[in-house]
Enzyme design. Structure first.
Site, PDB file in Angstrom:
ATOM      1  N   ASP A   1      21.145  14.347   5.535  1.00  0.00           N
ATOM      2  CA  ASP A   1      22.106  16.031   4.793  1.00  0.00           C
ATOM      3  C   ASP A   1      23.505  16.347   6.171  1.00  0.00           C
ATOM      4  OD1 ASP A   1      22.834  17.631   3.420  1.00  0.00           O
ATOM      5  OD2 ASP A   1      22.284  19.595   5.288  1.00  0.00           O
TER       6      ASP A   1
ATOM      7  N   MET B   1      -1.531  19.943  -5.088  1.00  0.00           N
ATOM      8  CA  MET B   1      -2.381  19.606  -5.315  1.00  0.00           C
ATOM      9  C   MET B   1      -2.943  20.046  -3.405  1.00  0.00           C
ATOM     10  SD  MET B   1      -3.596  20.148  -8.063  1.00  0.00           S
ATOM     11  CE  MET B   1      -2.818  19.442  -9.793  1.00  0.00           C
ATOM     12  N   CYS B   2      -1.922  20.284  -3.065  1.00  0.00           N
ATOM     13  CA  CYS B   2      -2.424  20.563  -1.422  1.00  0.00           C
ATOM     14  C   CYS B   2      -2.881  21.814  -0.672  1.00  0.00           C
ATOM     15  CB  CYS B   2      -1.515  19.542  -0.854  1.00  0.00           C
ATOM     16  SG  CYS B   2      -0.706  18.253   0.029  1.00  0.00           S
ATOM     17  N   HIS B   3      -3.572  22.078  -0.254  1.00  0.00           N
ATOM     18  CA  HIS B   3      -4.433  23.212   0.443  1.00  0.00           C
ATOM     19  C   HIS B   3      -3.158  23.731   1.327  1.00  0.00           C
ATOM     20  CE1 HIS B   3      -7.784  20.907  -1.722  1.00  0.00           C
ATOM     21  NE2 HIS B   3      -8.433  22.102  -1.433  1.00  0.00           N
TER      22      HIS B   3
ATOM     23  N   MET C   1      -0.728  14.495   4.562  1.00  0.00           N
ATOM     24  CA  MET C   1       0.616  14.739   3.599  1.00  0.00           C
ATOM     25  C   MET C   1       1.637  15.678   4.567  1.00  0.00           C
ATOM     26  SD  MET C   1      -0.146  13.238   0.832  1.00  0.00           S
ATOM     27  CE  MET C   1       1.391  13.950   0.414  1.00  0.00           C
ATOM     28  N   GLU C   2       1.195  16.846   5.391  1.00  0.00           N
ATOM     29  CA  GLU C   2       1.809  17.387   6.629  1.00  0.00           C
ATOM     30  C   GLU C   2       2.926  16.777   7.179  1.00  0.00           C
ATOM     31  OE1 GLU C   2      -0.856  20.223   4.412  1.00  0.00           O
ATOM     32  OE2 GLU C   2      -1.430  17.892   5.547  1.00  0.00           O
TER      33      GLU C   2
END
Length: 157
Positions: free
Chosen positions: A127, A75-77, A112-113
């Protein structure tokens, strides 16, 4: 508490309509912590990891993650990211702290970014170092502060 805007009248997922929102400068800062063996942290800091410069690769991975967040979080733009930067600090023992700052001028925030950037940078550290320390832990991903937009500034107390 505000109603959850990611659901439509049928209670199904929707992308929030930001059409009428004002474009403002939006800044978010997030962090994630990597807990590891002291030897692992020392080798990262000294550039003695066989796969290369761990922090340089994590930096680039975090920047890439910030730019790709809308492809990962449904749902992120999609946003025009005007800045994405990561910094690294440590406690001299077992904890590497990754701090991500993301900036845009737009109709929706970049929280969110920033969270995605910090977390993916941490996963990249894992990793690159898992062969020497499988017990590393990615911990405490959190928003440190945000500014801009209708809801204004935020920082935890």
């Amino acid at each position: 508490m505000d109603r959850l805007t990611h659901f439509n009248a049928e209670k199904r997922a929707q992308m929030v309509d930001v059409t009428e929102k004002d474009e403002t400068k939006r800044v978010a800062v997030a962090e994630a912590k990597m807990l590891m063996q002291p030897e692992t942290l020392s080798r990262i800091k000294d550039g003695k990891v066989a796969k290369g410069d761990v922090l340089a690769v994590a930096q680039v991975a975090g920047i890439m993650a910030a730019k790709k967040t809308s492809e990962l979080i449904p749902m992120c733009h999609p946003l025009l990211t005007s800045k994405a930067d990561l910094s690294f600090s440590d406690d001299g023992d077992r904890t590497l702290t990754i701090t991500a700052t993301v900036v845009t001028v737009g109709k929706t925030g970049v929280e969110m970014e920033a969270l995605t950037a910090a977390t993916i940078a941490g996963l990249t550290v894992y990793d690159m170092c898992k062969a020497m320390d499988r017990g590393m832990e990615l911990k405490e991903a959190r928003l440190l502060k945000k500014s801009g937009g209708k809801s204004g500034d935020y920082s935890p107390k």
